[in-house]
Design an enzyme around this catalytic site. Sequence first.
Site, PDB file in Angstrom:
ATOM      1  N   HIS A  75       0.903  -0.947   0.132  1.00 38.23           N
ATOM      2  CA  HIS A  75       0.030  -0.003  -0.008  1.00 38.23           C
ATOM      3  C   HIS A  75       1.045   1.352   0.027  1.00 38.23           C
ATOM      4  O   HIS A  75       0.475   2.223   0.481  1.00 38.23           O
ATOM      5  CB  HIS A  75      -0.991   0.281   1.076  1.00 38.23           C
ATOM      6  CG  HIS A  75      -2.135  -1.025   1.254  1.00 38.23           C
ATOM      7  ND1 HIS A  75      -3.194  -0.962   0.694  1.00 38.23           N
ATOM      8  CD2 HIS A  75      -1.802  -2.159   1.534  1.00 38.23           C
ATOM      9  CE1 HIS A  75      -3.890  -2.012   0.809  1.00 38.23           C
ATOM     10  NE2 HIS A  75      -2.924  -2.956   1.513  1.00 38.23           N
ATOM     11  N   ASN A 148     -10.162  -2.996   2.611  1.00 41.14           N
ATOM     12  CA  ASN A 148     -10.010  -2.935   1.271  1.00 41.14           C
ATOM     13  C   ASN A 148     -11.201  -2.593   0.588  1.00 41.14           C
ATOM     14  O   ASN A 148     -12.239  -2.630   1.142  1.00 41.14           O
ATOM     15  CB  ASN A 148      -9.354  -4.246   0.773  1.00 41.14           C
ATOM     16  CG  ASN A 148      -7.707  -4.435   1.123  1.00 41.14           C
ATOM     17  OD1 ASN A 148      -6.967  -3.391   1.159  1.00 41.14           O
ATOM     18  ND2 ASN A 148      -7.205  -5.560   1.091  1.00 41.14           N
TER      19      ASN A 148
HETATM   20 FE1  HDD Z   1      -2.387  -4.920   5.513  1.00 42.68          FE
HETATM   21  C1  HDD Z   1      -0.893  -1.711   5.342  1.00 42.68           C
HETATM   22  C2  HDD Z   1      -5.367  -3.637   4.501  1.00 42.68           C
HETATM   23  C3  HDD Z   1      -3.684  -7.936   5.523  1.00 42.68           C
HETATM   24  C4  HDD Z   1       0.140  -5.985   6.922  1.00 42.68           C
HETATM   25  N1  HDD Z   1      -2.941  -3.150   4.740  1.00 42.68           N
HETATM   26  C5  HDD Z   1      -2.372  -1.760   4.854  1.00 42.68           C
HETATM   27  C6  HDD Z   1      -3.153  -0.905   4.452  1.00 42.68           C
HETATM   28  C7  HDD Z   1      -4.520  -1.306   4.100  1.00 42.68           C
HETATM   29  C8  HDD Z   1      -4.144  -2.658   4.473  1.00 42.68           C
HETATM   30  C9  HDD Z   1      -5.580  -0.589   3.571  1.00 42.68           C
HETATM   31  C10 HDD Z   1      -2.775   0.482   4.060  1.00 42.68           C
HETATM   32  C11 HDD Z   1      -2.943   1.518   5.201  1.00 42.68           C
HETATM   33  C12 HDD Z   1      -2.701   3.030   4.954  1.00 42.68           C
HETATM   34  O1  HDD Z   1      -3.213   3.529   4.236  1.00 42.68           O
HETATM   35  O2  HDD Z   1      -1.747   3.413   5.369  1.00 42.68           O
HETATM   36  N2  HDD Z   1      -4.180  -5.661   4.980  1.00 42.68           N
HETATM   37  C13 HDD Z   1      -5.262  -4.993   4.579  1.00 42.68           C
HETATM   38  C14 HDD Z   1      -6.598  -6.054   4.387  1.00 42.68           C
HETATM   39  C15 HDD Z   1      -5.842  -7.095   4.666  1.00 42.68           C
HETATM   40  C16 HDD Z   1      -4.666  -6.875   4.992  1.00 42.68           C
HETATM   41  C17 HDD Z   1      -7.834  -5.488   4.269  1.00 42.68           C
HETATM   42  C18 HDD Z   1      -6.464  -8.460   4.816  1.00 42.68           C
HETATM   43  C19 HDD Z   1      -7.893  -8.481   5.094  1.00 42.68           C
HETATM   44  N3  HDD Z   1      -1.617  -6.751   6.007  1.00 42.68           N
HETATM   45  C20 HDD Z   1      -2.300  -7.742   6.181  1.00 42.68           C
HETATM   46  C21 HDD Z   1      -1.875  -8.964   6.739  1.00 42.68           C
HETATM   47  C22 HDD Z   1      -0.431  -8.261   7.253  1.00 42.68           C
HETATM   48  C23 HDD Z   1      -0.748  -6.775   6.839  1.00 42.68           C
HETATM   49  C24 HDD Z   1      -2.282 -10.295   6.834  1.00 42.68           C
HETATM   50  C25 HDD Z   1       0.457  -8.811   7.869  1.00 42.68           C
HETATM   51  C26 HDD Z   1       0.282  -9.975   8.869  1.00 42.68           C
HETATM   52  N4  HDD Z   1      -0.527  -4.019   6.034  1.00 42.68           N
HETATM   53  C27 HDD Z   1       0.348  -4.746   6.433  1.00 42.68           C
HETATM   54  C28 HDD Z   1       1.577  -3.884   6.934  1.00 42.68           C
HETATM   55  C29 HDD Z   1       0.978  -2.615   6.406  1.00 42.68           C
HETATM   56  C30 HDD Z   1      -0.241  -2.996   5.742  1.00 42.68           C
HETATM   57  C31 HDD Z   1       2.917  -4.451   6.531  1.00 42.68           C
HETATM   58  C32 HDD Z   1       1.878  -1.966   5.387  1.00 42.68           C
HETATM   59  C33 HDD Z   1       2.187  -0.358   5.597  1.00 42.68           C
HETATM   60  C34 HDD Z   1       1.379  -0.250   6.926  1.00 42.68           C
HETATM   61  O3  HDD Z   1       0.989  -1.445   7.257  1.00 42.68           O
HETATM   62  O4  HDD Z   1       1.039   0.846   7.500  1.00 42.68           O
HETATM   63  O5  HDD Z   1       1.835  -3.656   8.400  1.00 42.68           O
END
Ligand code: HDD
Length: 695
Positions: A75, A148
Amino acid sequence: MKTQLQNGTDGGPAEVHQTAATGGEVLTTSQGVAIADNQNSLKAGVRGPTLLEDFVLRDKIFHFDHERIPERVVHARGFGAHGTFECTRDLSDITRAAPFQKVGKLTETFVRFSTVAGNKGSPDLARDVRGFAVKFYTDEGNWDLVGNNIPVFFIQDSMKFPDLVHAVKDEPDRGFPQASSAHDNFWDFISLTPESMHMIMWQMSDRTIPRSFRTIEGFGVHTFRLVNTAGEATFVKFHWKPRQGLQSVLWDEAVKINGADPDHHRRDLWEALTTGDHPQWDLCLQMFDQDFADSFDFDVLDPTKIIPEELIPVEPVGTLTLDRAVDNFFEFTEQVAFCTQHVIPGIDFTEDPLLQGRNFSYLDTQLKRLGSPNFSQLEVNKPRGCPMNNFQQDGHMRRDNRKGRVNYEPNGFEEGPREDPLAGYVSYRAPVEGTKVRLRPESFADHYSQARQFYLSQTPIEQEHIRSALSFELGRCELARVRRAMVGHLRNIDEELAQGVAHGLGMPELPPPATAAQPTQDLPPSDALSILKNGPMSFEGRVMGVLIADGFDGTLLDRLAGAVMQVGGKIKLIAPRIYGALDDRGDLREAHFPVAGGPSVLFDAVAVLVGPEGEAQIAAMPEAQNFLRDAFAHGKFIGHAMAGELFKAAGLEGKADDGCFDLGLVDDGETVDAFVECCKLLRHWTRAGLAKTAP
Ligand code: HDD
């Protein structure tokens, strides 16, 4: 001279120097020392080497060198906006969550939309899931709903997340592709991950090439819990429904928009926010109890499944309005830190293994990106509806340590905050027992039935788009074994789908169906899953591109602009050159775009108004021919006046159908009204060959 005020070191106002030379603000170093020359470094002689003692240069370059923070691992590319959430239904009997306690209650929010796979500079119209993350600054702390635009996910357990993300992002040896799932590693992983098939159907649908952030739905994905003051829990799924209706572009448009305007989505939202066209979403809840969960065909803890709206209604409880662009992109959009574990009293988790892993993950990411456990003190992250009040202290960039000698609790000085069993967050008393195992429950084993349900719920046009998208993506996949494995999975979803994709790939014969843990069930189709069945039926917030050439009918343009405005739309003028074009009275109408920079893919409908002086010029321009040819091929409604030569040059002579309106024929305005009325349908789907414009 000193006049203006800014924040001082103690948080209070500090004076800003005014320059005696110009009367404006004085430029200073980061130590506040006025800079006399911001153009030249300090040198030994005019041609001599730069001196080490040039602290002005050092201060400036040092800071510049450190401007970047790590981009998000997923993202990375996003766009944020401020907004307000208004409660429209009192939910106090179901949850004690602050935003839902009273009809009319307003809660400040910050929203960030994003793509998932692309790096920060990738194009907006990549085929990709869109993030829809909302921070509610409630009276009882910050609540982040990090969702999402698709209600399911690729995987059931967060253990697989790093592999999923590695597979979809650029391949490590070559560093490409950027922002594209159309490559071997992604499809190799997916072909070995049957649980992703439902999400794949959504990802290959037009949901992943939205017209605008304003026209997407949002979903919390997981089942959460709402908890009331009596400690009773109700299961809940969160949905954001856009008042703008759902709308997507065609793949051919997406490809061309990425070239013509890679910032299309952020520009669209920026324009909407800054021109007062504030987008709105209704927050809708699916609420259910344990009895429903026990009777449902699937496990409500499985994030690869939806609960069809026909089974549990989607009930509106509030409205989100995005009404303000950020003052500074970095300060807000880049530094906003969403975490799924940011919940408030009244909102609780379930045991969904993907959610549990997410709750662990997001804090790590914020620490890595923002570099300090004090990221909650940044303007965009700090609670607004209530104080942050605890004994945490120090760390990188700490700004507001507690005053005085007491920094612990309990303390006998009777200083500082204390826990509050009534106001405080109390976790739902969910009974938990079991042996420690690394196992997936049997109830998570059906990977194909809801994928089939999604496919069968689409209109024939949307089904064709899914087949085409799969043929395109798998066609970019060089490994024959992966293509075969994927078609094997599709056979478990729908035989006609599998055949269509196999045909698209030129496969001589169908591979055997993939081994399935459970046979595919036939579930009833659900209209809520189709974009076309949930379109806006309105031109509100849409844009008509009007291509003008010298001598065009100025009165007609004004009439058309008035009719479009009447239905809440906007007009953008495109002319052979950015300078504009002269109307039939000789008045210059300035253009928003030259035709080379304003292709018709950027607009929801088009008109071509030509006059005798400009007829030959416009017809000879390849960009103008493409403008019209593409608009026609993409099923756009087309208004035209004196554009015969251009139709001919574009190869469309005699092809005008009932989606094309000759606005020059009658001068009574009725045709203009009929044209604008028709534009509410957004696309003339019955235009011959239209569905073939997808890959
Ligand atoms: Fe995630 C970012 C949505 C599964 C780990 N995720 C991130 C963002 C969104 C989502 C919208 C961006 C937020 C922003 O605008 O700053 N992610 C989801 C959805 C998931 C999902 C809807 C499943 C239902 N994510 C998911 C899993 C993991 C992560 C299973 C790790 C175990 N997601 C992250 C992250 C991020 C992230 C690595 C990257 C940047 C951030 O968090 O701020 O921690």
